[in-house]
Write an enzyme that holds these catalytic residues in place. Structure first.
Site, PDB file in Angstrom:
ATOM      1  N   ASN A 208       0.723  -1.024   0.177  1.00 30.79           N
ATOM      2  CA  ASN A 208      -0.059   0.011   0.098  1.00 30.79           C
ATOM      3  C   ASN A 208       0.995   1.246  -0.008  1.00 30.79           C
ATOM      4  O   ASN A 208       2.013   1.225   0.111  1.00 30.79           O
ATOM      5  CB  ASN A 208      -1.042  -0.163   1.143  1.00 30.79           C
ATOM      6  CG  ASN A 208      -0.214  -0.036   2.544  1.00 30.79           C
ATOM      7  OD1 ASN A 208       0.526   0.864   2.912  1.00 30.79           O
ATOM      8  ND2 ASN A 208      -0.323  -1.080   3.278  1.00 30.79           N
ATOM      9  N   ASP A 276      -4.671  -5.835   5.014  1.00 36.76           N
ATOM     10  CA  ASP A 276      -6.030  -6.637   5.823  1.00 36.76           C
ATOM     11  C   ASP A 276      -5.690  -7.929   5.459  1.00 36.76           C
ATOM     12  O   ASP A 276      -6.129  -9.046   6.195  1.00 36.76           O
ATOM     13  CB  ASP A 276      -7.183  -6.283   5.337  1.00 36.76           C
ATOM     14  CG  ASP A 276      -7.455  -5.071   6.413  1.00 36.76           C
ATOM     15  OD1 ASP A 276      -6.689  -4.813   7.520  1.00 36.76           O
ATOM     16  OD2 ASP A 276      -8.031  -4.049   5.611  1.00 36.76           O
ATOM     17  N   ILE A 305      -3.240  -6.989  14.336  1.00 40.45           N
ATOM     18  CA  ILE A 305      -2.424  -6.892  15.166  1.00 40.45           C
ATOM     19  C   ILE A 305      -2.790  -5.929  16.310  1.00 40.45           C
ATOM     20  O   ILE A 305      -2.574  -6.017  17.804  1.00 40.45           O
ATOM     21  CB  ILE A 305      -1.036  -6.292  14.802  1.00 40.45           C
ATOM     22  CG1 ILE A 305      -0.671  -7.252  13.678  1.00 40.45           C
ATOM     23  CG2 ILE A 305       0.142  -6.213  16.018  1.00 40.45           C
ATOM     24  CD1 ILE A 305       0.674  -6.518  12.830  1.00 40.45           C
ATOM     25  N   LYS A 341     -12.081  -2.586  17.993  1.00 41.62           N
ATOM     26  CA  LYS A 341     -10.723  -3.342  18.315  1.00 41.62           C
ATOM     27  C   LYS A 341     -10.304  -3.508  19.750  1.00 41.62           C
ATOM     28  O   LYS A 341      -9.672  -4.131  20.211  1.00 41.62           O
ATOM     29  CB  LYS A 341      -9.598  -2.484  17.234  1.00 41.62           C
ATOM     30  CG  LYS A 341      -9.906  -2.568  16.110  1.00 41.62           C
ATOM     31  CD  LYS A 341      -8.869  -2.376  15.412  1.00 41.62           C
ATOM     32  CE  LYS A 341      -9.017  -2.235  13.621  1.00 41.62           C
ATOM     33  NZ  LYS A 341      -7.938  -2.568  12.829  1.00 41.62           N
TER      34      LYS A 341
HETATM   35  N1  CTP Z   1      -4.132  -2.717  12.032  1.00 37.38           N
HETATM   36  C1  CTP Z   1      -3.254  -3.821  12.765  1.00 37.38           C
HETATM   37  N2  CTP Z   1      -3.346  -5.132  11.959  1.00 37.38           N
HETATM   38  C2  CTP Z   1      -4.052  -5.303  11.017  1.00 37.38           C
HETATM   39  C3  CTP Z   1      -4.801  -4.022  10.374  1.00 37.38           C
HETATM   40  C4  CTP Z   1      -5.078  -3.032  10.920  1.00 37.38           C
HETATM   41  O1  CTP Z   1      -2.672  -3.441  13.707  1.00 37.38           O
HETATM   42  N3  CTP Z   1      -4.154  -6.318  10.146  1.00 37.38           N
HETATM   43  C5  CTP Z   1      -4.132  -1.483  12.687  1.00 37.38           C
HETATM   44  C6  CTP Z   1      -3.656  -0.428  12.066  1.00 37.38           C
HETATM   45  O2  CTP Z   1      -2.125  -0.284  12.578  1.00 37.38           O
HETATM   46  C7  CTP Z   1      -4.428   0.893  12.614  1.00 37.38           C
HETATM   47  C8  CTP Z   1      -5.434   0.300  13.015  1.00 37.38           C
HETATM   48  O3  CTP Z   1      -5.486  -1.180  12.924  1.00 37.38           O
HETATM   49  O4  CTP Z   1      -3.882   1.240  13.923  1.00 37.38           O
HETATM   50  C9  CTP Z   1      -6.682   0.407  11.613  1.00 37.38           C
HETATM   51  O5  CTP Z   1      -6.500  -0.153  10.615  1.00 37.38           O
HETATM   52  P1  CTP Z   1      -7.420  -0.163   9.322  1.00 37.38           P
HETATM   53  O6  CTP Z   1      -6.894  -1.155   8.396  1.00 37.38           O
HETATM   54  O7  CTP Z   1      -7.691   1.223   8.942  1.00 37.38           O
HETATM   55  O8  CTP Z   1      -8.659  -0.910  10.069  1.00 37.38           O
HETATM   56  P2  CTP Z   1      -9.691  -1.989   9.609  1.00 37.38           P
HETATM   57  O9  CTP Z   1      -9.661  -2.749  10.602  1.00 37.38           O
HETATM   58  O10 CTP Z   1      -8.933  -2.670   8.075  1.00 37.38           O
HETATM   59  O11 CTP Z   1     -10.978  -1.319   9.140  1.00 37.38           O
HETATM   60  P3  CTP Z   1     -11.414  -1.164   7.726  1.00 37.38           P
HETATM   61  O12 CTP Z   1     -10.888  -1.910   6.586  1.00 37.38           O
HETATM   62  O13 CTP Z   1     -13.036  -0.946   7.720  1.00 37.38           O
HETATM   63  O14 CTP Z   1     -11.237   0.485   7.374  1.00 37.38           O
END
Ligand code: CTP
Length: 397
Positions: A208, A276, A305, A341
């Site tokens: 990304n 994700d 995480i 979360k």
């Molecule tokens: N994060 C994480 N591990 C993942 C995905 C996200 O630790 N596998 C953490 C990111 O570092 C950030 C927060 O979660 O602090 C938000 O991540 P985001 O990708 O924006 O949220 P999602 O849960 O993916 O929600 P959405 O896809 O609906 O935006």
């Protein structure tokens, strides 16, 4: 400022040793007392006399020097400083450190010290890239050794690449960060940053646009307030800040493993843009164009995480901070994310392309906590980082 701070400076045997004389001068300018230790090889590059003259101190050189031992034993010497700095840290010195050798004064001090150790590696690019050195780097990072540099560029041997010792002023900054006595002194803060790369096959990956700029700035600000920062970073565009313990990873799973092994922490900031999904069965060999037609990728969900750490039953950091990069309905989506979360704070921002935030130098964030939300004005990512670090310091008081 380093007034009243004592630095034990081990100078290794590399051409960059001449820069260590300037480093001594710079450290003293900021008020530090510098006690130099020369390895045998270092004496081929700088003389004990010039080192001693610049430091205004006796130079220590020999493990078995009876006069030195009578005045101050090597164990006492290893603990007499506030910080041990190795500059230049040669491939050989790093190998000794990683292997736990103690066969001369420098390596014995490094084994015996109870203080933090900051190293400024310097070597030929091939030596830096050699598998043995790379293994040693990982071992040393795992042992919480702090790194500054190396820089990339033209080298004394005529080659080009990573391996040049960091400039003396950058080393001084790292020393200041490591010795900072701010409000977060004695606190361990974990920061994740950058994107993750999820392999499709050995040559292709899914990534990304995260540059790692905001996470890096946060780590720098936390370190400036005196925190011991473990910085777990994916392949980012910006270099990690000096004076933090860096764990470099590629994938989300590796990031989770690095986070787990860095815990416990007083606070954790999850600024990484973690993928994700990963490719369910990444190919071990390069996927070829051919008669099988267009390949179809199947995805599997990556571990979350932030959610994993937020929901730990034991060993949860006192403060867990997540980020929410949204493109619409920012507040509603980010608040829901905080609940889902289980983190304490969410730093939400609008990353729609017209904001120029993703990959840019500025950010406009909203801090969401159990108490409500605060909208911060648009400011540089460095300033956002300072404010987040200050708020974390307040919360951990
Ligand atoms: N994060 C994480 N591990 C993942 C995905 C996200 O630790 N596998 C953490 C990111 O570092 C950030 C927060 O979660 O602090 C938000 O991540 P985001 O990708 O924006 O949220 P999602 O849960 O993916 O929600 P959405 O896809 O609906 O935006």
């Amino acid at each position: 400022m380093l007034a009243g701070k004592r630095v034990l400076l081990i100078i290794g045997g590399g051409i960059a040793a001449f820069k260590s004389l300037d480093l001594i001068r710079r450290l003293r300018e900021r008020g530090a007392t510098v006690t130099p230790v020369l390895t045998k090889a270092a004496e081929e590059f700088v003389t004990p006399l010039s080192t001693s003259a610049l430091a205004g101190q006796k130079v220590f050189r020999d493990l078995f020097d009876l006069t030195d031992e009578a005045e101050m034993g090597h164990i006492e010497l290893s603990r007499s400083a506030d910080l041990v700095v190795v500059a230049p840290a040669t491939a050989d010195l790093m190998a000794k450190m990683a292997g736990g050798h103690a066969n001369d004064l420098a390596s014995t001090i490094l084994m015996a010290t109870d203080k933090r150790v900051l190293i400024a590696p310097a070597m030929n690019v091939r030596m830096w890239e050699h598998a043995a050195t790379q293994r040693n780097i990982e071992t040393l990072k795992g042992d919480a050794i702090l790194f500054v540099g190396p820089d990339e560029g033209e080298m004394a041997c005529g080659e080009h690449g990573p391996g040049r010792m960091a400039e003396p002023l950058a080393i001084v900054d790292a020393v200041e960060a490591a010795l900072s006595s701010g409000p977060l002194k004695g606190k361990h803060v974990l920061v994740t940053s950058g994107p993750t790369h999820e392999p499709i096959d050995p040559v292709r990956y899914i990534a990304n646009r995260s540059s790692g700029a905001q996470g890096t700035a946060i780590a720098r600000s936390l370190s400036a307030l005196g925190a011991h920062v473990t910085f777990v970073t994916g392949p980012a565009d910006v270099a990690p800040p000096p004076g933090v313990s860096v764990r470099s990873v590629q994938t989300a799973q590796q990031m989770l493993d690095a986070v787990n092994s860095a815990l416990p922490a007083d606070a954790a900031v999850f600024a990484a843009a973690v993928a994700d999904w990963r490719v369910a069965s990444a190919s071990d060999s390069k996927i070829k164009k051919g008669d099988k037609g267009t390949p179809t990728l199947e995805f599997a969900e990556n571990p979350d995480i932030l959610a994993t750490v937020s929901q730990l039953e034991s060993g949860r950091p006192q403060l867990v901070v997540g980020f929410a990069a949204e493109t619409d309905d920012v507040l509603a989506h980010a608040s829901a994310k905080r609940d889902r979360k289980g983190c304490d704070w969410i730093i939400a921002n609008d990353v729609s392309p017209e904001t120029g935030i993703m990959g840019g130098t500025e950010n406009a964030v909203t801090l969401i906590s159990a108490e409500g939300h605060e909208e911060w004005p648009r400011m540089t990512k460095a300033r956002v980082a300072e404010r987040i670090a200050a708020r974390i310091a307040e919360a951990l008081k």
